[in-house]
Design a protein around this motif. Sequence first.
Motif, PDB file in Angstrom:
ATOM      1  N   TYR A   1      82.457   3.360 -13.875  1.00 14.19           N
ATOM      2  CA  TYR A   1      81.595   3.017 -14.999  1.00 14.19           C
ATOM      3  C   TYR A   1      81.051   1.596 -14.886  1.00 14.19           C
ATOM      4  CZ  TYR A   1      83.593   7.154 -17.256  1.00 14.19           C
ATOM      5  OH  TYR A   1      83.974   8.435 -17.540  1.00 14.19           O
ATOM      6  N   GLY A   2      81.544   0.826 -13.932  1.00 16.24           N
ATOM      7  CA  GLY A   2      81.160  -0.561 -13.826  1.00 16.24           C
ATOM      8  C   GLY A   2      79.873  -0.773 -13.041  1.00 16.24           C
ATOM      9  N   ILE A   3      79.223  -1.914 -13.254  1.00 17.87           N
ATOM     10  CA  ILE A   3      78.046  -2.313 -12.474  1.00 17.87           C
ATOM     11  C   ILE A   3      78.519  -2.783 -11.105  1.00 17.87           C
ATOM     12  CG2 ILE A   3      76.142  -3.951 -12.320  1.00 17.87           C
ATOM     13  CD1 ILE A   3      76.125  -4.022 -15.382  1.00 17.87           C
ATOM     14  N   VAL A   4      77.855  -2.302 -10.057  1.00 15.14           N
ATOM     15  CA  VAL A   4      78.241  -2.635  -8.681  1.00 15.14           C
ATOM     16  C   VAL A   4      77.091  -3.392  -8.020  1.00 15.14           C
ATOM     17  CG1 VAL A   4      79.033  -1.732  -6.461  1.00 15.14           C
ATOM     18  CG2 VAL A   4      79.680  -0.569  -8.581  1.00 15.14           C
ATOM     19  N   SER A   5      77.386  -4.564  -7.445  1.00 16.85           N
ATOM     20  CA  SER A   5      76.348  -5.390  -6.843  1.00 16.85           C
ATOM     21  C   SER A   5      76.821  -5.963  -5.510  1.00 16.85           C
ATOM     22  CB  SER A   5      75.973  -6.550  -7.780  1.00 16.85           C
ATOM     23  OG  SER A   5      75.547  -6.084  -9.036  1.00 16.85           O
ATOM     24  N   GLY A   6      75.939  -5.940  -4.507  1.00 17.94           N
ATOM     25  CA  GLY A   6      76.265  -6.487  -3.198  1.00 17.94           C
ATOM     26  C   GLY A   6      75.030  -6.593  -2.336  1.00 17.94           C
ATOM     27  N   ASN A   7      75.248  -6.733  -1.026  1.00 19.73           N
ATOM     28  CA  ASN A   7      74.142  -6.863  -0.080  1.00 19.73           C
ATOM     29  C   ASN A   7      73.930  -5.579   0.716  1.00 19.73           C
ATOM     30  OD1 ASN A   7      73.738  -9.556  -0.867  1.00 19.73           O
ATOM     31  ND2 ASN A   7      75.240 -10.295   0.610  1.00 19.73           N
ATOM     32  N   THR A   8      74.824  -5.295   1.666  1.00 17.35           N
ATOM     33  CA  THR A   8      74.713  -4.136   2.548  1.00 17.35           C
ATOM     34  C   THR A   8      75.937  -3.240   2.384  1.00 17.35           C
ATOM     35  OG1 THR A   8      73.470  -5.459   4.136  1.00 17.35           O
ATOM     36  CG2 THR A   8      74.402  -3.399   4.942  1.00 17.35           C
ATOM     37  N   TYR A   9      75.726  -1.920   2.421  1.00 19.54           N
ATOM     38  CA  TYR A   9      76.789  -0.939   2.179  1.00 19.54           C
ATOM     39  C   TYR A   9      77.327  -1.107   0.760  1.00 19.54           C
ATOM     40  CZ  TYR A   9      76.659  -0.834   7.296  1.00 19.54           C
ATOM     41  OH  TYR A   9      76.257  -0.786   8.608  1.00 19.54           O
ATOM     42  N   VAL A  10      76.533  -0.681  -0.206  1.00 21.29           N
ATOM     43  CA  VAL A  10      76.875  -0.821  -1.617  1.00 21.29           C
ATOM     44  C   VAL A  10      76.780   0.543  -2.289  1.00 21.29           C
ATOM     45  CG1 VAL A  10      76.362  -2.041  -3.761  1.00 21.29           C
ATOM     46  CG2 VAL A  10      75.856  -3.127  -1.556  1.00 21.29           C
TER      47      VAL A  10
ATOM     48  N   ASN B   1      75.225   1.083 -12.990  1.00 20.68           N
ATOM     49  CA  ASN B   1      74.078   0.702 -12.181  1.00 20.68           C
ATOM     50  C   ASN B   1      74.548   0.077 -10.874  1.00 20.68           C
ATOM     51  OD1 ASN B   1      72.478   1.540 -14.310  1.00 20.68           O
ATOM     52  ND2 ASN B   1      72.108  -0.530 -15.082  1.00 20.68           N
ATOM     53  N   VAL B   2      73.771   0.309  -9.807  1.00 17.89           N
ATOM     54  CA  VAL B   2      74.133  -0.188  -8.477  1.00 17.89           C
ATOM     55  C   VAL B   2      72.963  -0.995  -7.923  1.00 17.89           C
ATOM     56  CG1 VAL B   2      74.872   0.438  -6.152  1.00 17.89           C
ATOM     57  CG2 VAL B   2      75.587   1.836  -8.100  1.00 17.89           C
ATOM     58  N   ASN B   3      73.256  -2.221  -7.455  1.00 15.10           N
ATOM     59  CA  ASN B   3      72.222  -3.107  -6.933  1.00 15.10           C
ATOM     60  C   ASN B   3      72.632  -3.648  -5.564  1.00 15.10           C
ATOM     61  OD1 ASN B   3      70.544  -3.396  -9.529  1.00 15.10           O
ATOM     62  ND2 ASN B   3      72.582  -3.990 -10.205  1.00 15.10           N
ATOM     63  N   GLY B   4      71.706  -3.590  -4.608  1.00  9.96           N
ATOM     64  CA  GLY B   4      71.987  -4.097  -3.273  1.00  9.96           C
ATOM     65  C   GLY B   4      70.702  -4.331  -2.513  1.00  9.96           C
ATOM     66  N   ILE B   5      70.841  -4.505  -1.195  1.00  9.32           N
ATOM     67  CA  ILE B   5      69.681  -4.737  -0.340  1.00  9.32           C
ATOM     68  C   ILE B   5      69.465  -3.565   0.612  1.00  9.32           C
ATOM     69  CG2 ILE B   5      68.683  -6.237   1.429  1.00  9.32           C
ATOM     70  CD1 ILE B   5      70.242  -8.564   0.166  1.00  9.32           C
ATOM     71  N   GLN B   6      70.474  -3.220   1.410  1.00 10.17           N
ATOM     72  CA  GLN B   6      70.338  -2.171   2.416  1.00 10.17           C
ATOM     73  C   GLN B   6      71.541  -1.227   2.353  1.00 10.17           C
ATOM     74  OE1 GLN B   6      68.790  -2.486   6.786  1.00 10.17           O
ATOM     75  NE2 GLN B   6      70.956  -2.984   6.865  1.00 10.17           N
ATOM     76  N   TYR B   7      71.270   0.083   2.523  1.00  8.19           N
ATOM     77  CA  TYR B   7      72.301   1.110   2.396  1.00  8.19           C
ATOM     78  C   TYR B   7      72.927   1.039   1.004  1.00  8.19           C
ATOM     79  CZ  TYR B   7      71.876   1.099   7.500  1.00  8.19           C
ATOM     80  OH  TYR B   7      71.389   1.128   8.788  1.00  8.19           O
ATOM     81  N   VAL B   8      72.152   1.453   0.018  1.00 10.16           N
ATOM     82  CA  VAL B   8      72.554   1.378  -1.380  1.00 10.16           C
ATOM     83  C   VAL B   8      72.486   2.776  -1.989  1.00 10.16           C
ATOM     84  CG1 VAL B   8      72.109   0.274  -3.601  1.00 10.16           C
ATOM     85  CG2 VAL B   8      71.548  -0.933  -1.473  1.00 10.16           C
ATOM     86  N   GLY B   9      73.565   3.244  -2.616  1.00  6.35           N
ATOM     87  CA  GLY B   9      73.583   4.594  -3.180  1.00  6.35           C
ATOM     88  C   GLY B   9      74.394   4.691  -4.448  1.00  6.35           C
ATOM     89  N   GLY B  10      74.047   5.666  -5.270  1.00  3.49           N
ATOM     90  CA  GLY B  10      74.777   5.877  -6.511  1.00  3.49           C
ATOM     91  C   GLY B  10      76.205   6.322  -6.300  1.00  3.49           C
ATOM     92  N   LEU B  11      76.466   7.037  -5.197  1.00  4.63           N
ATOM     93  CA  LEU B  11      77.825   7.456  -4.880  1.00  4.63           C
ATOM     94  C   LEU B  11      78.361   6.710  -3.657  1.00  4.63           C
ATOM     95  CD1 LEU B  11      77.425  11.295  -5.483  1.00  4.63           C
ATOM     96  CD2 LEU B  11      78.577   9.652  -6.963  1.00  4.63           C
ATOM     97  N   THR B  12      77.616   6.756  -2.554  1.00  2.03           N
ATOM     98  CA  THR B  12      78.016   6.049  -1.341  1.00  2.03           C
ATOM     99  C   THR B  12      76.821   5.332  -0.735  1.00  2.03           C
ATOM    100  OG1 THR B  12      78.929   6.299   0.890  1.00  2.03           O
ATOM    101  CG2 THR B  12      77.722   8.165   0.004  1.00  2.03           C
ATOM    102  N   GLY B  13      77.053   4.112  -0.275  1.00  2.69           N
ATOM    103  CA  GLY B  13      75.974   3.401   0.366  1.00  2.69           C
ATOM    104  C   GLY B  13      75.633   3.962   1.734  1.00  2.69           C
ATOM    105  N   HIS B  14      76.682   4.289   2.512  1.00  2.00           N
ATOM    106  CA  HIS B  14      76.494   4.758   3.889  1.00  2.00           C
ATOM    107  C   HIS B  14      77.566   5.779   4.202  1.00  2.00           C
ATOM    108  CE1 HIS B  14      76.146   4.628   8.294  1.00  2.00           C
ATOM    109  NE2 HIS B  14      74.993   3.992   8.142  1.00  2.00           N
TER     110      HIS B  14
END
Length: 263
Positions: A97-106, A123-136
């Motif tokens: 339920y938390g907001i997730v923020s990062g750069n790559t693989y988020v 909500n999920v915020n990143g730069i590259q490889y960003v997904g609601g469930l899995t970034g990569h």
Amino acid sequence: IVGDMYSEEVHNCTNKADISGESYIGGIIGRSYSDGYNNSGCINSGSVTATGDYAGGISGYRGNVKDCENHGSVTGGNYVGGIIGYTTKCISTSLNYGIVSGNTYVGGIIGRGYMSKCTNHGNVNGIQYVGGLTGHNKDRGGYSDYGSNYGDIKGETYVGGCAGFLSSAYDLKISALHNSGKVEGISNVGGVAGNVSCTGSKKKGILSMCTNTGDVTGDENIGGLFGTLTISTSSTMTLTSNSTSGIITGKTNVSQLYGLGSG
């Protein structure tokens, strides 16, 4: 609860304190040296902040996690997840339920890895490889299935409502992923996944029963389901019973299904 975990298991533990550090930061476990030990029934409500890499609401690095919940915000550099930053095991039946923020693989559930029967509301915020469930979703994971995302997803490239990048060293089996959040990026942006890749010698890819009802916005390679779809000449990809109803907006290679296909 645990900073470094070597051979232990952690079950039914709760953390409400804010956790901060440099790398390998988790609401319950900072780092596990093995993915072979189970961690279940844990709940984190505190914020998790890493100035470096590997941050997760439950575990920063590795672990076999199931039936866990995260309610705190998670912030870090690379490999950042609402449940776990990075692992090679399947994360199952867990909620973020938390907001997730990062750069790559988020990712809302996991930064890099694969999952089953998980749900993300943050909500999920990143730069590259960003997904609601899995970034990569790659490495040993040949599948991700039965997951839902309700949070808004924002990044730059390889951005997806459920996954930023779907691939596998083995046959790829993706099923029953659902997104209803808004997805926004620049390139390779999709309602379900930013990129779906089935490459290698005679690999088989199957994507079935995936749905998107969220709006998708970007510039290049924008799709209601997938931003880009890549298949090697000796492999096959089967799409069956997938649907999308969101508003798709872009400039180049824009489609209700997938923006750019190759192979």
